[in-house]
Design a protein around this motif. Structure first.
Motif, PDB file in Angstrom:
ATOM      1  N   LEU A  63       0.847  -1.192   0.000  1.00 11.61           N
ATOM      2  CA  LEU A  63       0.000   0.000   0.000  1.00 11.61           C
ATOM      3  C   LEU A  63       0.881   1.240   0.000  1.00 11.61           C
ATOM      4  O   LEU A  63       1.857   1.322   0.746  1.00 11.61           O
ATOM      5  CB  LEU A  63      -0.897   0.005   1.248  1.00 11.61           C
ATOM      6  N   VAL A  64       0.528   2.202  -0.843  1.00 11.54           N
ATOM      7  CA  VAL A  64       1.292   3.444  -0.971  1.00 11.54           C
ATOM      8  C   VAL A  64       0.357   4.605  -0.641  1.00 11.54           C
ATOM      9  O   VAL A  64      -0.767   4.672  -1.159  1.00 11.54           O
ATOM     10  CB  VAL A  64       1.868   3.604  -2.398  1.00 11.54           C
ATOM     11  N   VAL A  65       0.821   5.520   0.205  1.00 11.10           N
ATOM     12  CA  VAL A  65      -0.026   6.627   0.638  1.00 11.10           C
ATOM     13  C   VAL A  65      -0.543   7.421  -0.561  1.00 11.10           C
ATOM     14  O   VAL A  65       0.175   7.671  -1.531  1.00 11.10           O
ATOM     15  CB  VAL A  65       0.710   7.546   1.650  1.00 11.10           C
ATOM     16  N   GLY A  66      -1.799   7.778  -0.472  1.00 12.90           N
ATOM     17  CA  GLY A  66      -2.456   8.617  -1.471  1.00 12.90           C
ATOM     18  C   GLY A  66      -2.921   9.898  -0.797  1.00 12.90           C
ATOM     19  O   GLY A  66      -2.404  10.283   0.259  1.00 12.90           O
ATOM     20  N   PRO A  67      -3.925  10.546  -1.356  1.00 10.51           N
ATOM     21  CA  PRO A  67      -4.434  11.786  -0.774  1.00 10.51           C
ATOM     22  C   PRO A  67      -4.946  11.571   0.654  1.00 10.51           C
ATOM     23  O   PRO A  67      -5.559  10.550   0.953  1.00 10.51           O
ATOM     24  CB  PRO A  67      -5.578  12.167  -1.712  1.00 10.51           C
ATOM     25  N   PHE A  68      -4.683  12.559   1.520  1.00 10.45           N
ATOM     26  CA  PHE A  68      -5.114  12.466   2.910  1.00 10.45           C
ATOM     27  C   PHE A  68      -5.201  13.843   3.528  1.00 10.45           C
ATOM     28  O   PHE A  68      -4.723  14.828   2.976  1.00 10.45           O
ATOM     29  CB  PHE A  68      -4.165  11.572   3.726  1.00 10.45           C
ATOM     30  N   ILE A  75       4.640   6.162   4.279  1.00  8.04           N
ATOM     31  CA  ILE A  75       4.527   6.168   2.817  1.00  8.04           C
ATOM     32  C   ILE A  75       4.113   4.806   2.285  1.00  8.04           C
ATOM     33  O   ILE A  75       3.238   4.699   1.432  1.00  8.04           O
ATOM     34  CB  ILE A  75       5.843   6.634   2.175  1.00  8.04           C
ATOM     35  N   ARG A  76       4.726   3.747   2.773  1.00 11.29           N
ATOM     36  CA  ARG A  76       4.440   2.391   2.277  1.00 11.29           C
ATOM     37  C   ARG A  76       4.091   1.467   3.439  1.00 11.29           C
ATOM     38  O   ARG A  76       4.728   1.517   4.486  1.00 11.29           O
ATOM     39  CB  ARG A  76       5.638   1.837   1.514  1.00 11.29           C
ATOM     40  N   ILE A  77       3.086   0.628   3.216  1.00 15.56           N
ATOM     41  CA  ILE A  77       2.658  -0.328   4.230  1.00 15.56           C
ATOM     42  C   ILE A  77       2.573  -1.710   3.589  1.00 15.56           C
ATOM     43  O   ILE A  77       1.788  -1.917   2.656  1.00 15.56           O
ATOM     44  CB  ILE A  77       1.290   0.056   4.837  1.00 15.56           C
ATOM     45  N   PRO A  78       3.349  -2.663   4.082  1.00 11.12           N
ATOM     46  CA  PRO A  78       3.243  -4.034   3.568  1.00 11.12           C
ATOM     47  C   PRO A  78       1.875  -4.631   3.933  1.00 11.12           C
ATOM     48  O   PRO A  78       1.282  -4.258   4.945  1.00 11.12           O
ATOM     49  CB  PRO A  78       4.359  -4.786   4.291  1.00 11.12           C
ATOM     50  N   LEU A  79       1.405  -5.559   3.123  1.00 13.67           N
ATOM     51  CA  LEU A  79       0.095  -6.166   3.357  1.00 13.67           C
ATOM     52  C   LEU A  79       0.059  -7.019   4.622  1.00 13.67           C
ATOM     53  O   LEU A  79      -1.021  -7.328   5.115  1.00 13.67           O
ATOM     54  CB  LEU A  79      -0.345  -7.002   2.165  1.00 13.67           C
ATOM     55  N   ASP A  80       1.211  -7.359   5.168  1.00 11.68           N
ATOM     56  CA  ASP A  80       1.228  -8.168   6.392  1.00 11.68           C
ATOM     57  C   ASP A  80       1.525  -7.331   7.636  1.00 11.68           C
ATOM     58  O   ASP A  80       1.861  -7.866   8.678  1.00 11.68           O
ATOM     59  CB  ASP A  80       2.234  -9.312   6.262  1.00 11.68           C
ATOM     60  N   LYS A  81       1.360  -6.015   7.539  1.00 13.17           N
ATOM     61  CA  LYS A  81       1.656  -5.138   8.671  1.00 13.17           C
ATOM     62  C   LYS A  81       0.496  -4.180   8.942  1.00 13.17           C
ATOM     63  O   LYS A  81      -0.125  -3.656   8.024  1.00 13.17           O
ATOM     64  CB  LYS A  81       2.902  -4.282   8.389  1.00 13.17           C
ATOM     65  N   GLY A  82       0.232  -3.953  10.211  1.00 11.18           N
ATOM     66  CA  GLY A  82      -0.680  -2.912  10.627  1.00 11.18           C
ATOM     67  C   GLY A  82      -2.143  -3.161  10.302  1.00 11.18           C
ATOM     68  O   GLY A  82      -2.522  -4.173   9.709  1.00 11.18           O
TER      69      GLY A  82
END
Length: 160
Positions: A63-68, A75-82
């Motif tokens: 996952l990569v940060v988009g508009p917020f 900035i980046r979140i692995p699919l197995d985290k959080g």
């Protein structure tokens, strides 16, 4: 037409109004960045007790940060985290009363205490998540979940 202050009425009434505003805001626009930016701003300013509202988009690996709206984010979140990774990998909304008790929680903002993340999919394919954080413990309930899932669905429908 658009709420600049928290909405009034019961939660279901608030979300009905917010959904109508969201649909009007994105009507006829198919660009995901434009719609994500406007929906983030709309929700952030309409609902109380939020410190972050935004989108993460799936790039095929993570996952990569988009508009917020809110403080700078991871900035980046692995699919197995959080919490975001859990929503993305399971395809199920994650409503977390206390993020500090969530295994693998990623603390992008130390002020966040509760979180709701709605997975976004189009034609059965993951496209990202809609993420909301609050400094208040147990901020999100079932009414919030239903209302925010409807807004997330309106976003997905705008991409068709």
């Amino acid at each position: 037409m658009f709420a600049a202050n928290p909405l009034s009425g019961s939660k279901p009434e608030q979300y009905d109004l917010l959904l109508a505003q969201a649909r009007a805001l994105i009507e006829g626009e198919r660009d995901r960045v434009a719609n994500a930016a406007n929906l983030s701003a709309l929700v952030y300013h309409a609902l109380p007790d939020l410190n972050w509202v935004g989108f993460y988009f799936y790039d095929g690996r993570e996952l990569v940060v988009g508009p917020f709206q809110g403080l700078p984010a991871c900035i980046r979140i692995p699919l197995d985290k959080g919490v975001c990774g859990a929503a993305a990998s399971t395809g199920q909304t994650q409503r977390i009363a206390d993020v500090h008790r969530f295994p693998g929680h990623i603390a992008c903002d130390s002020a966040s205490n509760s979180e709701l993340v709605v997975p976004l999919s189009l034609n059965g394919e993951l496209i990202g998540v809609f993420d909301l954080d609050s400094p208040k413990l147990e901020r999100f309930d079932a009414d919030d979940q239903r209302g925010l899932e409807a807004i997330a669905q309106a976003f997905v429908e705008s991409l068709r």
